[in-house]
Motif scaffolding. Structure first.
Motif, PDB file in Angstrom:
ATOM      1  N   PRO A  63      32.537  35.683  45.622  1.00  0.00           N
ATOM      2  CA  PRO A  63      32.758  36.091  47.015  1.00  0.00           C
ATOM      3  C   PRO A  63      33.584  37.377  47.057  1.00  0.00           C
ATOM      4  CG  PRO A  63      33.616  33.868  46.587  1.00  0.00           C
ATOM      5  CD  PRO A  63      33.031  34.345  45.322  1.00  0.00           C
ATOM      6  N   GLU A  64      33.332  38.208  48.088  1.00  0.00           N
ATOM      7  CA  GLU A  64      33.973  39.522  48.184  1.00  0.00           C
ATOM      8  C   GLU A  64      35.497  39.416  48.095  1.00  0.00           C
ATOM      9  OE1 GLU A  64      33.682  43.045  47.513  1.00  0.00           O
ATOM     10  OE2 GLU A  64      31.803  41.949  47.740  1.00  0.00           O
ATOM     11  N   SER A  65      36.060  38.369  48.713  1.00  0.00           N
ATOM     12  CA  SER A  65      37.514  38.216  48.740  1.00  0.00           C
ATOM     13  C   SER A  65      38.090  38.068  47.333  1.00  0.00           C
ATOM     14  CB  SER A  65      37.889  36.998  49.579  1.00  0.00           C
ATOM     15  OG  SER A  65      37.275  35.845  49.031  1.00  0.00           O
ATOM     16  N   VAL A  66      37.311  37.471  46.460  1.00  0.00           N
ATOM     17  CA  VAL A  66      37.776  37.275  45.093  1.00  0.00           C
ATOM     18  C   VAL A  66      37.528  38.530  44.261  1.00  0.00           C
ATOM     19  CG1 VAL A  66      37.483  35.937  42.981  1.00  0.00           C
ATOM     20  CG2 VAL A  66      37.365  34.795  45.204  1.00  0.00           C
ATOM     21  N   ALA A  67      36.309  39.089  44.412  1.00  0.00           N
ATOM     22  CA  ALA A  67      35.891  40.207  43.582  1.00  0.00           C
ATOM     23  C   ALA A  67      36.758  41.444  43.783  1.00  0.00           C
ATOM     24  CB  ALA A  67      34.422  40.533  43.846  1.00  0.00           C
ATOM     25  N   ALA A  68      37.483  41.498  44.909  1.00  0.00           N
ATOM     26  CA  ALA A  68      38.292  42.683  45.194  1.00  0.00           C
ATOM     27  C   ALA A  68      39.596  42.694  44.410  1.00  0.00           C
ATOM     28  CB  ALA A  68      38.572  42.742  46.693  1.00  0.00           C
ATOM     29  N   GLU A  69      39.998  41.585  43.891  1.00  0.00           N
ATOM     30  CA  GLU A  69      41.300  41.510  43.231  1.00  0.00           C
ATOM     31  C   GLU A  69      41.188  41.080  41.780  1.00  0.00           C
ATOM     32  OE1 GLU A  69      44.909  39.507  44.725  1.00  0.00           O
ATOM     33  OE2 GLU A  69      43.840  39.602  46.659  1.00  0.00           O
ATOM     34  N   PRO A  70      41.501  41.983  40.874  1.00  0.00           N
ATOM     35  CA  PRO A  70      41.360  41.665  39.449  1.00  0.00           C
ATOM     36  C   PRO A  70      42.030  40.352  39.047  1.00  0.00           C
ATOM     37  CG  PRO A  70      41.893  43.972  39.715  1.00  0.00           C
ATOM     38  CD  PRO A  70      41.920  43.377  41.091  1.00  0.00           C
ATOM     39  N   ALA A  71      43.235  40.096  39.560  1.00  0.00           N
ATOM     40  CA  ALA A  71      43.929  38.874  39.151  1.00  0.00           C
ATOM     41  C   ALA A  71      43.121  37.647  39.542  1.00  0.00           C
ATOM     42  CB  ALA A  71      45.311  38.815  39.784  1.00  0.00           C
ATOM     43  N   LYS A  72      42.540  37.737  40.749  1.00  0.00           N
ATOM     44  CA  LYS A  72      41.742  36.604  41.226  1.00  0.00           C
ATOM     45  C   LYS A  72      40.466  36.452  40.413  1.00  0.00           C
ATOM     46  CE  LYS A  72      42.944  35.906  46.047  1.00  0.00           C
ATOM     47  NZ  LYS A  72      42.496  36.261  47.392  1.00  0.00           N
ATOM     48  N   ILE A  73      39.886  37.592  40.028  1.00  0.00           N
ATOM     49  CA  ILE A  73      38.651  37.522  39.248  1.00  0.00           C
ATOM     50  C   ILE A  73      38.908  36.755  37.960  1.00  0.00           C
ATOM     51  CG2 ILE A  73      36.932  38.826  37.955  1.00  0.00           C
ATOM     52  CD1 ILE A  73      37.237  41.082  39.935  1.00  0.00           C
ATOM     53  N   VAL A  74      39.970  37.156  37.264  1.00  0.00           N
ATOM     54  CA  VAL A  74      40.235  36.530  35.974  1.00  0.00           C
ATOM     55  C   VAL A  74      40.547  35.049  36.156  1.00  0.00           C
ATOM     56  CG1 VAL A  74      41.762  36.487  33.990  1.00  0.00           C
ATOM     57  CG2 VAL A  74      40.960  38.660  34.891  1.00  0.00           C
ATOM     58  N   GLN A  75      41.366  34.757  37.148  1.00  0.00           N
ATOM     59  CA  GLN A  75      41.705  33.356  37.392  1.00  0.00           C
ATOM     60  C   GLN A  75      40.453  32.529  37.674  1.00  0.00           C
ATOM     61  OE1 GLN A  75      44.754  32.563  40.243  1.00  0.00           O
ATOM     62  NE2 GLN A  75      44.244  30.403  40.342  1.00  0.00           N
ATOM     63  N   THR A  76      39.577  33.098  38.518  1.00  0.00           N
ATOM     64  CA  THR A  76      38.358  32.371  38.870  1.00  0.00           C
ATOM     65  C   THR A  76      37.457  32.192  37.655  1.00  0.00           C
ATOM     66  OG1 THR A  76      38.491  33.387  41.033  1.00  0.00           O
ATOM     67  CG2 THR A  76      36.413  32.351  40.457  1.00  0.00           C
ATOM     68  N   LEU A  77      37.260  33.270  36.911  1.00  0.00           N
ATOM     69  CA  LEU A  77      36.357  33.182  35.763  1.00  0.00           C
ATOM     70  C   LEU A  77      36.869  32.223  34.701  1.00  0.00           C
ATOM     71  CD1 LEU A  77      35.126  36.841  35.190  1.00  0.00           C
ATOM     72  CD2 LEU A  77      33.903  34.910  36.189  1.00  0.00           C
ATOM     73  N   MET A  78      38.166  32.032  34.649  1.00  0.00           N
ATOM     74  CA  MET A  78      38.701  31.136  33.645  1.00  0.00           C
ATOM     75  C   MET A  78      38.813  29.701  34.142  1.00  0.00           C
ATOM     76  SD  MET A  78      41.588  33.265  31.691  1.00  0.00           S
ATOM     77  CE  MET A  78      41.582  32.151  30.308  1.00  0.00           C
ATOM     78  N   PHE A  79      39.459  29.522  35.288  1.00  0.00           N
ATOM     79  CA  PHE A  79      39.932  28.183  35.618  1.00  0.00           C
ATOM     80  C   PHE A  79      39.343  27.561  36.870  1.00  0.00           C
ATOM     81  CE2 PHE A  79      43.543  30.028  33.197  1.00  0.00           C
ATOM     82  CZ  PHE A  79      43.452  29.176  32.107  1.00  0.00           C
ATOM     83  N   ASP A  80      38.437  28.251  37.559  1.00  0.00           N
ATOM     84  CA  ASP A  80      37.945  27.664  38.795  1.00  0.00           C
ATOM     85  C   ASP A  80      36.772  26.726  38.528  1.00  0.00           C
ATOM     86  OD1 ASP A  80      37.460  26.992  41.367  1.00  0.00           O
ATOM     87  OD2 ASP A  80      36.246  28.778  41.784  1.00  0.00           O
ATOM     88  N   ARG A  81      37.017  25.429  38.693  1.00  0.00           N
ATOM     89  CA  ARG A  81      35.980  24.452  38.378  1.00  0.00           C
ATOM     90  C   ARG A  81      34.809  24.517  39.359  1.00  0.00           C
ATOM     91  NH1 ARG A  81      37.483  20.189  34.686  1.00  0.00           N
ATOM     92  NH2 ARG A  81      39.590  20.553  33.974  1.00  0.00           N
ATOM     93  N   ASP A  82      35.027  25.135  40.517  1.00  0.00           N
ATOM     94  CA  ASP A  82      33.944  25.212  41.487  1.00  0.00           C
ATOM     95  C   ASP A  82      33.027  26.410  41.259  1.00  0.00           C
ATOM     96  OD1 ASP A  82      34.832  22.919  42.698  1.00  0.00           O
ATOM     97  OD2 ASP A  82      36.196  24.010  44.037  1.00  0.00           O
ATOM     98  N   PRO A 108      30.451  27.817  38.900  1.00  0.00           N
ATOM     99  CA  PRO A 108      29.713  27.231  37.768  1.00  0.00           C
ATOM    100  C   PRO A 108      29.793  28.069  36.488  1.00  0.00           C
ATOM    101  CG  PRO A 108      28.288  27.501  39.700  1.00  0.00           C
ATOM    102  CD  PRO A 108      29.608  28.076  40.065  1.00  0.00           C
ATOM    103  N   GLN A 109      30.017  29.397  36.630  1.00  0.00           N
ATOM    104  CA  GLN A 109      30.042  30.214  35.415  1.00  0.00           C
ATOM    105  C   GLN A 109      31.452  30.396  34.864  1.00  0.00           C
ATOM    106  OE1 GLN A 109      28.948  31.311  38.396  1.00  0.00           O
ATOM    107  NE2 GLN A 109      26.901  32.223  38.244  1.00  0.00           N
ATOM    108  N   SER A 110      32.437  29.700  35.427  1.00  0.00           N
ATOM    109  CA  SER A 110      33.786  29.860  34.890  1.00  0.00           C
ATOM    110  C   SER A 110      33.873  29.172  33.534  1.00  0.00           C
ATOM    111  CB  SER A 110      34.816  29.238  35.840  1.00  0.00           C
ATOM    112  OG  SER A 110      34.757  27.835  35.764  1.00  0.00           O
TER     113      SER A 110
END
Lengths: 319, 490
Positions: free
Chosen positions: A57-76, A78-80
């Motif tokens: 989602p755009e809100s996540v993709a705009a912030e590097p910290a959020k991107i990394v957090q999502t790609l690593m630890f977000d269980r929702d 599917p590609q994390s």
């Protein structure tokens, strides 16, 4: 071998390969971005997501910290990494009795370790260490598999899953790096040393490339190396060789079935890559070539599905 | 040998300083606080190990369980919540001489119950003789009409049994409950042993512990015996409900120990009354199924139609004799808690012997005078629902509230056949390592019996512990844990 078991082994292996790949790609990019101006970095984050075939989602993709957090630890997502690792483990759990105790314990331990790693680890300088443990954990799993699992049909499905995923990942990566620019005009890519290094490192190929071509980085050589090297384990040709070999063994061991079509598809793809030349590909349309290989890989997956994993009931009763 | 007061007030050895003896039989100490002879070696070893060393070993054991994925699924929470089964560091020891009695007693009991099952589903002699009331059988929820007159291979109805034993106040073992359907826990017995061997290697070597590791092999031989005649190399599979079942770890573990395929209902199909599994090389015939799926769910065409865990047509294949099931269908009639009261009579009827292991005194609530007595003494008795297991549907009188007692009173009056009552047992106690100290906790014992014409037990079993102080409930679903169980020859 039970069809369900074959399928779980295949998916376990695919997900684990993907976990390793994602950890490496994110790690490589985080390190290289330390050297870049923020404007460039923005572009690179987008490419990173594209090369992992993730859309956030755009809100996540705009912030590097959020991107990394999502790609690593977000269980929702599917590609994390955590979601894919959970899937690898749950597939392993479904076929727990087919794995050696050592294999199961390794995948279970890796999952528990990543689950418990706090997000704080990411920006406190420990990012690299965690990615490293993930990569090593996945590699250790394959080493243990090599050493403890009977190299029967099940092992072959593990190989097929691992190399199919790897081939697709290399293709997607090449598409995202070369797709940004007009392939007839390689000027910009030619000049961007950091980009080239990150592409190679994303496939553990930097040192291997240098051994062959020295540190003189050239886009066509890079593409050629990652696509057509017969000896480098992450090149598409190498992986397709392995896939074809494993599928052939599986076909022999399950001789009751008609596998003619799988055999032909895998053989054809292998021949294409064995005899392809990078100058011809570059002179033609690289992206078209990549798209064609990608399509064949996906077709192979569909054939596995209908031949081994979930054959239609009429087909089984007839044979 | 150091002694200590039961009040714990004098200079007792430090780790046992808070260890209290009470009216219950203590596994380790005699009433005057001396370690029993078969516990002497363990006692000395415990006194020689510093507490933090024990703590370290307890943590190592716990980590080992977690890494091995030895977990069970907790129901009633988010699906798939995994927990490791709490494990206590200290082994529970049983001397060989006592074990010999247990072994003979259980062999006798299973032999009789197996004859009983055959009789009930064929001639009904025991019913005609009035030893067991007919009404009790036909009102049992686990009675399967479909099994009437159906011959099972070698007349073996129960191949795998787990029987719960407790100690009476005088130290004798008594049977509390038979589990003749799909008893679980044997994998914990086996893995507890593997872990403890690493935790106490020296003690283990010097204690003369009888091995239990051949259980998998013995189970395989038991299952093989059931194969339809003429199959020289039968294909045996273990049927599991799947990863969300609380005993899934055990299913994978046993399949691996035996080297047989672990299958789910969706892996099997029945065609012309033959069971097949779907493999990458087409269909493969299945001869014996060690099923860990309850009767109710095993075939949606015959039993619960909403079951997705079973295999459509399986019962017909079974009836035709093309496939064998372990245990047979309908064995639940023999572990009904109301029937339990008749087991001593059943043993006398079929074998002409006195029961070696006594029952616990049991009140049947459809008998008017017994019911009156129970209703007047609810605060002292344990009331159990006859068809339940796992510690569900139970009232423990002394630990209950007036409201709970009233609720059970209503339920008993409404459906007396569904409940039994027993005196509240002071289960024996054994030392456990809890927060750096040794404390006494209540335990029971579940040995596992294999039956293939004759009974076979591996020397050991699962000792279940009520880890909460004073609690009498040992079920893992209710906060119980487990201990390794050593049968030792002194």
């Amino acid at each position: 071998m039970l069809s369900r078991v074959a399928s779980s082994l295949y998916w376990m292996s695919r997900y684990l390969e993907r976990v390793e790949h994602s950890a490496r790609v994110i790690d490589v990019n985080l390190v290289l971005m330390l050297d870049q101006a923020p404007a460039d970095a923005d572009l690179r984050w987008h490419r990173l997501l594209r090369s992992l075939a993730v859309s956030l989602p755009e809100s996540v993709a705009a912030e590097p910290a959020k991107i990394v957090q999502t790609l690593m630890f977000d269980r929702d997502t599917p590609q994390s990494i955590i979601a894919m690792l959970a899937l690898a483990r749950s597939n392993a759990r479904e076929v727990r009795n087919q794995l050696s105790t050592e294999m199961w314990e390794q995948i279970n331990r890796l999952y528990l370790e990543v689950s418990s790693a706090a997000i704080d680890d990411v920006w406190d300088g420990q990012t690299h260490a965690l990615f490293r443990r993930i990569k090593e954990g996945a590699q250790l799993f394959h080493g243990i598999t090599e050493a403890t699992m009977r190299q029967d049909e099940g092992w072959q499905f593990v190989q097929v899953g691992r190399f199919l995923e790897r081939a697709e990942a290399t293709i997607t990566l090449l598409q995202s790096y070369f797709g940004e620019r007009n392939t007839t005009d390689l000027e910009s890519f030619d000049g961007d040393y950091l980009d080239q290094v990150s592409l190679l490192k994303s496939r553990t190929a930097f040192e291997a490339y240098c051994q062959v071509y020295t540190a003189d980085l050239q886009p066509d050589r890079i593409a050629g190396f990652l696509l057509l090297s017969a000896k480098f384990p992450h090149s598409v040709r190498f992986t397709v060789d392995r896939i074809q070999g494993a599928l052939q063994t599986i076909a022999e061991q399950t001789s009751a079935r008609k596998n003619g079509q799988i055999d032909r598809s895998a053989g054809k793809m292998r021949a294409t890559l064995d005899y392809a030349q990078i100058d011809e590909i570059m002179a033609g349309d690289l992206l078209l070539f990549l798209g064609d290989v990608q399509r064949q890989l996906r077709q192979l997956h569909a054939l596995l599905q209908e031949t081994y994993f979930q054959p239609p009931i009429q087909a089984i009763l007839a044979s | 040998m150091p002694e200590f007061e039961t009040s714990g007030s004098t200079a007792s050895p430090r780790p046992f300083s808070s260890y209290e003896l009470d009216a219950a039989y203590d596994e380790m100490f005699t009433a005057d606080g001396v370690a029993r002879p078969h516990y002497a070696a363990l006692y000395d070893r415990l006194l020689s190990l510093p507490t933090d060393e024990l703590q370290r070993r307890a943590q190592a054991a716990e980590l080992s369980f977690l890494n091995q994925g030895i977990t069970f699924t907790v129901y009633g929470r988010e699906q798939g919540t995994e927990r490791i089964i709490p494990h206590d560091l200290l082994p529970r020891l049983i001397p060989g001489s006592e074990w010999a009695i247990v072994e003979r007693g259980l062999a006798q009991r299973i032999t009789a119950l197996n004859l009983f099952l055959k009789d009930v589903y064929h001639d009904g002699r025991i019913l005609a003789a009035g030893v067991v009331p007919r009404a009790l059988i036909y009102s049992c929820r686990h009675y399967r009409r479909e099994m009437r007159g159906l011959r099972v291979p070698h007349d073996i109805y129960v191949s795998v049994v787990g029987t719960d034993l407790v100690r009476l106040p005088d130290g004798r073992f008594a049977v509390l409950e038979d589990n003749l359907r799909v008893p679980s826990g044997v994998s914990y017995m086996l893995t507890n042993r593997q872990v403890l061997r690493h935790v106490f290697p020296r003690l283990f070597r010097n204690s003369g512990v009888r091995p239990i590791d051949h259980y998998g092999q013995a189970l395989l031989a038991t299952l093989r015996k059931l194969a339809p005649a003429g199959t020289s190399d039968p294909t045996i599979v273990l049927l599991t409900p799947g990863v969300y079942n609380s005993a899934y770890f055990e299913h994978t573990y046993l399949a691996r120990q035996m080297g047989i395929e672990l299958v789910e209902g969706r892996d099997l199909l029945v065609h012309d009354d033959v069971v097949y599994m779907r493999t990458t090389a087409g269909l493969r015939r299945v001869d014996v199924i060690y099923r860990r799926v309850d009767d109710d769910f095993i075939d949606p065409l015959v039993f619960r139609p909403d079951s997705i865990l079973g295999v459509a047509g399986l019962f017909n294949a079974y009836r035709t004799g093309n496939v064998a099931l372990a245990n047979a269908i309908g064995t639940g009639i023999a572990d009904d808690k109301a029937l339990y009261a008749y087991v001593p009579a059943i043993i006398r009827y079929y074998l002409g012997e006195e029961p070696i292991l006594p029952n616990v005194e049991t009140y049947l609530l459809n008998d008017e005078s017994q019911r009156r007595y129970v209703l007047e003494h609810l605060d002292q008795l344990v009331v159990k629902a006859v068809g339940e297991s796992g510690g569900y549907g139970m009232l423990i009188g002394p630990h209950s509230t007036a409201e709970q007692r009233e609720e059970f009173r209503q339920r008993i009056i409404a459906e007396p056949r569904n409940y039994i009552a027993q005196p509240t047992l002071a289960l024996s106690r054994a030392p456990c390592f809890i927060y750096g100290q040794f404390e006494a906790r209540h335990v029971d014992l579940r040995p596992y019996i294999l039956f293939s014409g004759e009974a076979m037990l591996v020397p050991g079993g699962l000792t279940r512990v009520a880890l909460e102080r004073g609690s009498l409930v040992v079920n893992s679903s209710q906060g119980g844990g487990s201990k390794d169980t050593w049968v030792v020859d002194q």
